[in-house]
Design an enzyme around this catalytic site. Structure first.
Site, PDB file in Angstrom:
ATOM      1  N   PRO A  88     -37.798  28.135 138.309  1.00 25.14           N
ATOM      2  CA  PRO A  88     -36.408  27.897 137.927  1.00 25.14           C
ATOM      3  C   PRO A  88     -36.103  28.502 136.553  1.00 25.14           C
ATOM      4  CG  PRO A  88     -37.451  25.887 138.707  1.00 25.14           C
ATOM      5  CD  PRO A  88     -38.540  26.895 138.560  1.00 25.14           C
ATOM      6  N   GLU A  89     -34.958  29.178 136.458  1.00 23.54           N
ATOM      7  CA  GLU A  89     -34.558  29.815 135.207  1.00 23.54           C
ATOM      8  C   GLU A  89     -33.256  29.179 134.722  1.00 23.54           C
ATOM      9  OE1 GLU A  89     -34.831  34.138 135.453  1.00 23.54           O
ATOM     10  OE2 GLU A  89     -36.315  33.969 137.068  1.00 23.54           O
ATOM     11  N   LYS A 131     -35.175  26.917 129.675  1.00 24.06           N
ATOM     12  CA  LYS A 131     -35.531  26.451 131.021  1.00 24.06           C
ATOM     13  C   LYS A 131     -35.905  24.966 131.029  1.00 24.06           C
ATOM     14  CE  LYS A 131     -37.610  30.982 131.970  1.00 24.06           C
ATOM     15  NZ  LYS A 131     -38.831  31.684 132.385  1.00 24.06           N
ATOM     16  N   ARG A 143     -46.352  41.279 135.632  1.00 28.25           N
ATOM     17  CA  ARG A 143     -45.244  40.641 136.341  1.00 28.25           C
ATOM     18  C   ARG A 143     -44.741  41.549 137.464  1.00 28.25           C
ATOM     19  NH1 ARG A 143     -42.779  35.995 134.191  1.00 28.25           N
ATOM     20  NH2 ARG A 143     -43.984  35.283 132.385  1.00 28.25           N
TER      21      ARG A 143
END
Length: 267
Positions: A2-3, A58, A257
């Protein structure tokens, strides 16, 4: 993970559900999800009303009536569900806060946590975070000045929480696609026009994410029609056609990433 848009959605929806409500009971299913002994946590949190719910980057901060705080970070795979016992998902619950017959379930907190802290401890925990990118004070000029001090690739910079607060792996790809900038570009290679475009793309993508309830599939409550409405343009779309130029989206690792972008229209 979640951002910013997901946590802002949680903040808004939970504000309408539990703001001012008293926590009638606490159950801890996983002791590592909290930071103090279970007995102390349950004793101190039980029978306290939720005073406010705020977001920083966040994180969510639940301020209780005695001014102590519950600091939530969902990390990778964490989510919440609010509802009655019969409506809860068939998943392992790490923490459960009860509000009479309704309960707030914290799920997937294998890496995440809900810590009981004083306001001073919260401030100390969050002091290294960069600016809130949707705050009115975060102007184009402030962004350009910040970028002048940075080195390295733009993707890595966007997800560095000490530089910019709240942007993660998914939305960084979305922002760079919208700005038509390759994620492996060095910051010092970006022209002023590209930086300006990038700033406006940060604002556009994150605000759109919030308006559409973020990308998470799991509803917050039964009948929740808000959560999870955002559809990615490029993130996790390897092998699909770019919606702007029809070129096939590719995946590349940048600083370990997974990064998705269009090799044609992102320059």
């Amino acid at each position: 993970m979640p951002e910013l848009p997901e946590m802002e959605t949680y903040k808004t929806l939970l504000g309408s559900l539990i703001d001012g409500q008293k926590i009638s009971d606490v159950e801890i299913g996983r002791e590592k999800s909290i930071n103090v002994p279970v007995e102390r946590f349950t004793t101190q949190v039980s029978n306290q009303a939720i005073k406010t719910i705020n977001r920083r980057a966040k994180y969510l901060i639940f301020q209780l009536q005695d001014d102590s705080c519950l600091l939530l970070h969902l990390m990778l795979g964490g989510w919440m569900f609010f509802g009655k016992e019969e409506d809860k998902p068939n998943r392992t619950i790490q923490v459960k806060l009860s509000f009479g017959e309704q309960h707030l379930y914290f799920i997937g907190l294998r890496l995440g946590y809900l810590h009981l802290l004083s306001p001073e401890e919260v401030k100390e925990e969050l002091e290294k975070l960069g600016p809130e990118v949707l705050h009115p004070d975060f102007t184009l000029d402030a962004f350009q000045q910040l970028m002048q001090k940075r080195k390295g690739t733009i993707k890595t910079t966007l997800i560095n929480q000490e530089v910019l607060a709240g942007i993660g792996n998914g939305y960084s790809d979305e922002i760079l696609w919208h700005a038509e900038i390759r994620p492996d570009k060095k910051i010092n290679e970006l022209a002023d026009q590209q930086l300006t475009r990038l700033y406006h793309s940060i604002q556009f993508i994150l605000k759109k994410g919030i308006e559409q309830g973020g990308y998470m599939d799991n509803p917050l409550y039964k009948g929740d029609g808000k959560t999870g409405g955002y559809q990615f343009y490029v993130y996790d779309k390897e092998g699909k056609e770019c919606s702007r130029c029809d070129t096939i989206i590719i995946k590349k690792e940048i600083s370990s990433r997974k990064t998705y972008f269009c090799p044609n229209c992102q320059q």
